[in-house]
Design an enzyme around this catalytic site. Structure first.
Site, PDB file in Angstrom:
ATOM      1  N   GLU A   1     -19.358  25.647  34.762  1.00 29.01           N
ATOM      2  CA  GLU A   1     -18.675  26.872  34.357  1.00 29.01           C
ATOM      3  C   GLU A   1     -17.249  26.937  34.906  1.00 29.01           C
ATOM      4  O   GLU A   1     -17.019  26.721  36.089  1.00 29.01           O
ATOM      5  CB  GLU A   1     -19.453  28.094  34.852  1.00 29.01           C
ATOM      6  CG  GLU A   1     -18.803  29.424  34.475  1.00 29.01           C
ATOM      7  CD  GLU A   1     -19.330  30.589  35.283  1.00 29.01           C
ATOM      8  OE1 GLU A   1     -18.545  31.502  35.592  1.00 29.01           O
ATOM      9  OE2 GLU A   1     -20.532  30.579  35.622  1.00 29.01           O
TER      10      GLU A   1
ATOM     11  N   SER B   1     -15.604  32.953  32.304  1.00 36.06           N
ATOM     12  CA  SER B   1     -16.663  33.897  31.974  1.00 36.06           C
ATOM     13  C   SER B   1     -16.040  35.122  31.320  1.00 36.06           C
ATOM     14  O   SER B   1     -15.229  35.819  31.932  1.00 36.06           O
ATOM     15  CB  SER B   1     -17.435  34.303  33.235  1.00 36.06           C
ATOM     16  OG  SER B   1     -18.583  35.034  32.899  1.00 36.06           O
TER      17      SER B   1
ATOM     18  N   ARG C   1     -11.318  24.765  40.868  1.00 37.14           N
ATOM     19  CA  ARG C   1     -12.333  24.131  40.031  1.00 37.14           C
ATOM     20  C   ARG C   1     -11.717  23.484  38.793  1.00 37.14           C
ATOM     21  O   ARG C   1     -12.101  22.381  38.405  1.00 37.14           O
ATOM     22  CB  ARG C   1     -13.416  25.125  39.621  1.00 37.14           C
ATOM     23  CG  ARG C   1     -14.511  24.471  38.788  1.00 37.14           C
ATOM     24  CD  ARG C   1     -15.669  25.368  38.483  1.00 37.14           C
ATOM     25  NE  ARG C   1     -16.501  25.591  39.670  1.00 37.14           N
ATOM     26  CZ  ARG C   1     -17.732  26.093  39.623  1.00 37.14           C
ATOM     27  NH1 ARG C   1     -18.267  26.426  38.453  1.00 37.14           N
ATOM     28  NH2 ARG C   1     -18.428  26.270  40.723  1.00 37.14           N
TER      29      ARG C   1
END
Length: 420
Positions: A347, A350, A388
């Site tokens: 992920e 979101s 990330r």
């Protein structure tokens, strides 16, 4: 939270939402407490009206009657004080339960207890092919001197990192690119505080349930926010905006802090799951209209997909299940980006629609064209979150000689360099 009248009139709908989202809440208990609270409020209001009449009676009474009224008034004040104390207790209990009431999930959301029930709705792009064995992002960054992990842990403990040299500049490039893209879509950049009070966290739904995940600073009655969304909702909390001011579009810039409780065995290596990170958050405040919310949800999701497409990354879009989407969310789509050395998606974005659930908690309202005061709708989605996303770039664009091919859209921010 939901409107109390809606809960009274639609108890079965709310009970279904409680079940689908796995919330520990007894809706019947809430309704009983609400009924008791309204009864007490009526009794207090009646008593206060009677109390006012005492003054009028006292002014017209003779001395003998005044003595009787004084005695009656003393007893009446005692009873009113007890009623107010009961009302205060039931109001506090009801307020606590109301904070646990979930938003009603989208009818198209997959039903399931957690992320295992999520459904992939599309995959975009292709996985990179290597004619060498690719390094994971941690090893590549360490070999190139682009990150310090061991030394950072000596400073801050586990899950700490320090970016160095070209990786710092790459991170700045990613954020600058995202901000330029959002500014071109009429989003206003806002650099928000990461240090927040309790009220904004309650307003966004991060508290009371998520306290274990949040860094708390008791001496200052403050917390470190895990997303710019907290401050962006808080910016207009308690205000009544004019409908002409909507939609409000913010690109929130902030450091973010999360304790990551319960993830001790997951992604402990490198840059994937860290306590501190940098994010540009898309945030929209719009009119109270499900169709308008749906339009903005699609737009926020499309912007995140464009960012990943522009970067040349392979990703999938996921429809999140009822038990995975969180307490207040109506609909949530995750975007997962491909990590070659993990041989899986992770992920990176979101996208969430909350309808008026957050606005009711934060008292975030607007005056519509007819002059009616309404609660707004709120939406949010990641634009970019680093480190990330940096990890994904490192893994997907590395070369056999341990250099990094810079995605074309980032090159103008790195002086035109195509290799690092």
């Amino acid at each position: 939270m939901l409107d109390k009248r809606f809960i009274r009139e639609n108890p079965d709908v709310v009970k279904d939402a409680v079940r689908l989202k796995g919330v520990d809440l007894d809706v019947d208990e809430l309704l009983q407490l609400d009924q008791e609270n309204r009864k007490l409020q009526f009794e207090v209001d009646e008593a206060q009206a009677r109390r006012k009449s005492f003054a009028k009676q006292f002014a017209k009474a003779d001395e003998a009657r005044r003595a009787e009224l004084r005695a009656e008034h003393t007893e009446f004040d005692r009873q009113l004080r007890e009623l107010r104390e009961q009302l205060a207790r039931t109001s506090a209990q009801l307020a606590e339960l109301m904070l646990l009431v979930p938003g009603i999930p989208w009818e198209g959301a997959p039903v399931g207890p957690d992320e295992s029930a999520n459904v992939v709705i599309r995959a975009v792009g292709t996985r990179p092919e290597f004619d060498f064995t690719p390094l994971d992002h941690t090893e590549l960054a360490e070999r190139r001197g682009w990150a310090e992990f061991a030394r950072a842990r000596r400073i801050s403990g586990e899950r700490a990192y320090a970016l160095v040299g070209d990786l710092v500049m790459l991170e700045r490039a990613v954020h600058s690119y995202a901000l330029d893209l959002l500014r071109g879509q009429d989003f206003t950049p806002v650099s928000v505080p990461a240090l927040v009070k309790e009220a904004p966290l309650v307003g966004t739904g991060m508290l009371p349930k998520g306290r274990d995940e949040i860094y708390e600073i008791p001496a200052d009655n403050a917390f470190l926010a895990g997303t710019a969304e907290v401050a962006l909702v808080g910016l207009h909390a308690g205000e009544i905006l004019e409908v002409s001011q909507l939609p409000i579009r913010y690109a929130g810039i902030s450091p973010c802090f999360r304790r990551e409780i319960g993830s001790a065995s997951r992604d402990v290596r490198g840059l994937l799951r860290v306590h501190q990170f940098e994010k540009v958050e898309q945030f929209v405040l719009c009119v109270n209209d499900p169709a308008e919310s749906a339009r903005w949800h699609a737009e926020l999701l499309a912007t995140a997909e464009r960012i990943l497409t522009d970067l040349g990354l392979h990703y999938e879009v996921v429809e999140c299940a009822t038990g995975d989407m969180g307490l207040g969310k109506y609909r949530m789509n995750d975007i997962n980006t491909w990590f070659p050395t993990l041989d899986r998606f992770r992920e990176t974005h979101s996208c969430s629609t909350l309808h008026d659930w957050q606005a009711r908690r934060a008292n975030l309202r607007y005056r519509d064209a007819e002059g009616n005061i309404r609660f707004a709708h709120t939406l949010n989605n990641t634009a970019v979150a680093t480190p990330r996303l940096l990890a994904a770039i490192l893994e997907n664009f590395q070369t056999a000689d341990q250099q990094l091919r810079v995605p074309e859209v980032l090159r103008p921010y790195l002086g035109g360099r195509d290799l690092l």
